[in-house]
Structure formats: structure tokens, C-alpha cells
Write a protein that holds these residues in place. Structure first.
Motif, mmCIF file in Angstrom:
data_model
loop_
_atom_site.group_PDB
_atom_site.id
_atom_site.type_symbol
_atom_site.label_atom_id
_atom_site.label_comp_id
_atom_site.label_asym_id
_atom_site.label_seq_id
_atom_site.Cartn_x
_atom_site.Cartn_y
_atom_site.Cartn_z
ATOM 1 N N UNK A 158 1.064 -1.604 0.033
ATOM 2 C CA UNK A 158 -0.097 0.101 -0.090
ATOM 3 C C UNK A 158 1.199 1.162 -0.064
ATOM 4 N N UNK A 159 0.459 2.100 -0.859
ATOM 5 C CA UNK A 159 1.019 3.884 -1.120
ATOM 6 C C UNK A 159 1.071 3.794 0.346
ATOM 7 N N UNK A 160 2.715 4.298 1.463
ATOM 8 C CA UNK A 160 3.010 4.938 2.297
ATOM 9 C C UNK A 160 2.132 5.922 2.394
ATOM 10 N N UNK A 161 1.574 6.545 4.342
ATOM 11 C CA UNK A 161 1.117 7.940 4.625
ATOM 12 C C UNK A 161 1.816 8.887 4.124
ATOM 13 N N UNK A 162 2.997 8.753 4.535
ATOM 14 C CA UNK A 162 4.294 10.140 3.870
ATOM 15 C C UNK A 162 4.148 10.366 2.692
ATOM 16 N N UNK A 163 3.998 9.182 1.791
ATOM 17 C CA UNK A 163 4.055 9.498 0.263
ATOM 18 C C UNK A 163 2.330 10.383 -0.325
ATOM 19 N N UNK A 164 1.598 9.631 0.911
ATOM 20 C CA UNK A 164 -0.198 10.077 0.169
ATOM 21 C C UNK A 164 -0.394 11.491 0.854
ATOM 22 N N UNK A 204 -8.566 0.520 -17.057
ATOM 23 C CA UNK A 204 -6.932 0.692 -16.788
ATOM 24 C C UNK A 204 -6.377 -0.872 -15.919
ATOM 25 N N UNK A 205 -6.554 -1.469 -15.083
ATOM 26 C CA UNK A 205 -6.552 -2.489 -13.796
ATOM 27 C C UNK A 205 -6.646 -3.619 -15.119
ATOM 28 N N UNK A 206 -7.747 -3.519 -15.625
ATOM 29 C CA UNK A 206 -8.133 -5.002 -16.473
ATOM 30 C C UNK A 206 -7.204 -4.967 -17.801
ATOM 31 N N UNK A 207 -6.633 -3.941 -18.564
ATOM 32 C CA UNK A 207 -5.996 -3.763 -19.403
ATOM 33 C C UNK A 207 -4.207 -3.955 -19.427
ATOM 34 N N UNK A 208 -3.874 -3.711 -18.350
ATOM 35 C CA UNK A 208 -3.056 -4.179 -17.876
ATOM 36 C C UNK A 208 -2.765 -5.827 -16.999
ATOM 37 N N UNK A 209 -3.084 -5.713 -16.494
ATOM 38 C CA UNK A 209 -3.139 -7.339 -15.490
ATOM 39 C C UNK A 209 -4.148 -8.439 -16.676
ATOM 40 N N UNK A 210 -4.152 -8.195 -17.750
ATOM 41 C CA UNK A 210 -4.455 -9.008 -19.123
ATOM 42 C C UNK A 210 -5.718 -10.142 -18.124
ATOM 43 N N UNK A 211 -7.281 -8.579 -17.912
ATOM 44 C CA UNK A 211 -7.560 -9.357 -16.237
ATOM 45 C C UNK A 211 -7.928 -10.179 -15.723
ATOM 46 N N UNK A 212 -6.980 -9.726 -14.999
ATOM 47 C CA UNK A 212 -6.128 -10.951 -13.424
ATOM 48 C C UNK A 212 -5.527 -11.934 -14.467
ATOM 49 N N UNK A 213 -5.761 -12.052 -15.266
ATOM 50 C CA UNK A 213 -4.601 -13.138 -15.609
ATOM 51 C C UNK A 213 -2.965 -13.459 -15.913
ATOM 52 N N UNK A 214 -3.034 -12.148 -15.480
ATOM 53 C CA UNK A 214 -0.961 -12.061 -14.395
ATOM 54 C C UNK A 214 -0.610 -11.598 -13.477
ATOM 55 N N UNK A 215 -1.639 -12.252 -12.014
ATOM 56 C CA UNK A 215 -1.815 -11.837 -11.206
ATOM 57 C C UNK A 215 -1.611 -12.806 -10.123
ATOM 58 N N UNK A 216 -0.724 -12.844 -9.187
ATOM 59 C CA UNK A 216 -0.760 -14.228 -8.375
ATOM 60 C C UNK A 216 -0.699 -13.628 -7.389
ATOM 61 N N UNK A 217 -0.648 -14.958 -6.302
ATOM 62 C CA UNK A 217 -1.144 -14.913 -4.750
ATOM 63 C C UNK A 217 -1.253 -14.115 -4.081
ATOM 64 N N UNK A 218 0.287 -13.428 -4.763
ATOM 65 C CA UNK A 218 0.248 -12.196 -3.442
ATOM 66 C C UNK A 218 -0.623 -11.152 -3.562
ATOM 67 N N UNK A 219 -1.222 -10.854 -4.842
ATOM 68 C CA UNK A 219 -2.702 -9.865 -5.293
ATOM 69 C C UNK A 219 -3.558 -9.641 -4.887
ATOM 70 N N UNK A 220 -4.035 -10.158 -3.455
ATOM 71 C CA UNK A 220 -5.539 -10.852 -3.929
ATOM 72 C C UNK A 220 -5.367 -8.974 -3.046
ATOM 73 N N UNK A 221 -4.683 -8.127 -2.466
ATOM 74 C CA UNK A 221 -4.903 -6.752 -2.357
ATOM 75 C C UNK A 221 -5.776 -5.635 -3.407
ATOM 76 N N UNK A 222 -5.005 -6.117 -4.847
ATOM 77 C CA UNK A 222 -5.583 -5.579 -5.889
ATOM 78 C C UNK A 222 -6.273 -6.383 -6.115
#
Length: 329
Positions: A3-9, A164-182
Motif C-alpha cells: 500500500x502507498x505509505x501515509x508519507x507518500x499520500x 485501466x486495471x484490466x488492460x495491464x492485468x490481462x483480466x487478472x491473468x497476470x496476478x498471483x497469490x500475492x495480489x489479493x489486495x489488488x
């Protein structure tokens, strides 16, 4: 994804509050994630009631983004020197100024904030940055910023960011188990009104007949290398002239070739002019194609990268294969 850090936000919020006008821009030859991210930043500027201008060098080649082209221009609104001092430059889905393309105006010497997710991204001197290589799309970073600043996204914005999210994830095809928060973030967009089925139909439909013919040519050009673990295909200038540039479906080409048994990476090279080429790389988890693209002045993600370089296909392809041979044993 971290997650983006509070400092960056806080830094981003301060940047928005301290400037009176914003130029918003993404990389040249934009894709859905780039356009969605720019439109997300537009929504944030509107939340602060700050005027802005959407910039893009184009071209808007992809069918699914062409309806957004009227929102953008490549001619900067003229500002006085005093006005420029209170102007912020927001760059998304890109961190290198040369990848912004040709813009009529001066982008230099402006207060700059960059939001990017590419592995090869680096924060330029004198710029503020949110660079998250583990984020699968810039759109999800814009979503997190909007939610922290403005709250729940509107239906219209949810549809754009989901696109936009679907474009870069290939409709979630490029995600893995570490991407639950996505996936959790995507669920919030669906709850706000984004429609996965309509988004899929919108992105994948409306292709011209010539794109299907060109896809066949690309498959016919494909050759195996490195004991069948690498496939390379290409498009000549004659192919482009015959079948056109609109609505190319490289994603389908990559997925088709990556589905071949034992294949670990795919290269698609194109002769753009008599002296320049572009190339796109896709790979499975084990091969970092961004590192190979960087050898030729390109970059991107671990499993999806590209480049633009001087040269011809008959010399570029052997050079690319040679680099892959260093990592495919």
C-alpha cells in the motif's frame, strides 16, 4: 502489492494543494492503463477544484482508447513565468521524460510528481515520486490515492479505473497469490459500478478483419529458439502497409504463443521505419524481460516489457536472442 505509505499520500496531497494549475500526462502511444490513470488524476484535480490540462503525444492507435482522444491535446496551454511557478506536472504510468513524446510546449522546470509502477522506473532529480514496481497497474495506484483523498470513487471513475486495471492485468491473468489486495481494490470498483463483463467485451470486441489477417501473418512468422523455450515473431513494413496499424491485437498474439508447451518467453519485433524498430517481450514468472529490454534502452515489468531502438529486424532479432540465451539455460 505494498500500500502507498501515509508519507507518500501526504506528499501527494500537499503537492495538489500547493499548486494552482496542473498538466497531466502519460507516456506516448498510450494504452488503457495510461489513459485511465490520467483520467483518474483529472478526477483528483477536480476534487480540489483545480484547473488542469490533459496532455498526450499520442497516437491513439488502440481501438479501446480512441473515444478518449478528444479529452487530450499535444499543445500546452501557454502560461506566464509567474503562473508556471504555481503549476504542477503530474506524470503517470511513466517516469522518463523522453517517453512522454513530442509535446508542443515546455515540460521542463515545472514542479513534478510522478506515479509509476514499472520495474525499470527511476525517480528523476528534483521530482517527487510514487513508484511501486509491485503494483500491476498505475490505475490501482491512482485508485488508492483517490480513495484516500476523496473517498469512494464515483461510478464513472470506477468504470475508467477498472478498464485501466484490466488492460495491464490481462483480466487478472497476470496476478498471483500475492495480489489479493489488488483483487480487493478491484472489488471496490465493481461495488461502485464497474461491470467486468461489459469491460471485457469493450476491450476485446470491435477489431477489424485485417487485424485477424495480420495475426495469422505474425503466427506464420514465428520461430522457435533456445530449444523451443523462446519464440520470436515480427512484423515488416510491408505487413504494416498491407494490413494497417489500427486495432492491432498483440495481447492475443502473446497469449497464443506463450501457451505453447515449454515456451518461457515471447518476442514480437516490428520494423517501424527504414531505420527504427520496436519490440515487445512477454514471459512466464521465471524470466525478467525488463532487464533484457533495458539492454536496448527499453524497460517495463518483469513479465511484460518493450523497447524502441535504431536498427533493422535482421540485426535486432539475433541480438535479442543472444540476450535471452544468457538467462534461458
Amino acid at each position: 502489492m505494498n500500500v502507498i505509505s501515509p508519507e507518500k499520500i501526504t506528499a501527494f496531497r500537499t503537492f495538489m494543494q500547493e499548486h494552482d494549475f496542473f498538466y497531466i500526462i502519460g507516456h506516448k502511444e498510450p494504452d488503457g492503463d495510461c489513459i485511465a490513470s490520467c483520467l483518474g488524476l483529472k478526477a483528483i484535480a477536480e476534487h480540489y477544484k483545480k484547473p488542469y490540462q490533459l496532455l498526450s503525444a499520442g497516437p491513439f492507435k488502440r481501438i479501446e482508447i480512441q473515444k478518449y482522444e478528444p479529452y487530450f491535446t499535444n499543445e500546452m496551454t501557454f502560461l506566464s513565468e509567474n503562473e508556471r511557478k504555481k503549476t504542477g506536472l503530474l506524470i503517470c504510468d511513466c517516469s522518463e521524460f523522453h517517453r512522454l513524446g513530442e509535446i508542443d510546449g515546455d515540460l521542463k522546470n515545472l514542479d513534478t510528481f510522478i506515479i509509476d509502477h514499472h520495474k525499470t522506473a527511476d525517480c528523476p532529480e528534483n521530482a517527487e515520486c510514487i513508484i511501486a514496481p509491485d503494483a500491476p497497474a498505475a490505475s490501482v495506484l491512482i485508485q488508492l490515492l483517490y480513495e484516500n483523498i476523496s473517498g469512494t470513487v464515483t461510478k464513472d471513475l470506477a468504470e475508467i479505473l477498472f478498464f485501466g486495471l484490466m488492460t495491464d492485468t490481462g483480466f487478472f491473468r497476470f496476478l498471483s497469490s500475492k495480489d489479493a489486495d489488488v483483487l480487493t481494490a478491484a472489488a471496490r470498483l465493481v461495488q461502485a459500478g464497474a461491470d467486468p463483463r461489459k469491460t471485457y467485451d469493450y476491450i476485446t470486441s470491435g477489431k477489424s478483419y485485417n487485424t485477424r489477417k495480420l495475426l495469422g501473418i505474425m503466427l506464420n512468422h514465428a520461430e522457435k529458439y533456445l530449444n523451443g523455450r523462446l519464440i520470436v515473431t515480427y512484423e515488416t513494413m510491408e505487413d504494416t502497409k498491407k494490413y494497417g496499424q489500427d486495432g492491432r491485437d498483440s495481447d492475443l498474439l502473446y497469449s497464443s504463443l506463450l501457451s505453447v508447451k515449454d515456451v518461457e518467453a515471447v518476442v514480437f519485433a516490428r520494423q517501424e521505419t527504414d531505420s527504427t524498430c520496436t519490440a515487445g517481450f512477454r514471459s512466464r514468472d521465471s524470466i525478467d524481460v525488463s532487464a533484457i529490454a533495458a539492454k536496448f534502452g527499453g524497460g517495463g515489468h518483469k513479465n511484460a516489457s518493450g523497447l524502441s531502438t535504431e536498427g533493422k529486424l535482421d540485426t535486432l532479432i539475433p541480438a535479442i536472442v543472444k540476450e535471452f540465451a544468457r538467462v534461458i539455460n
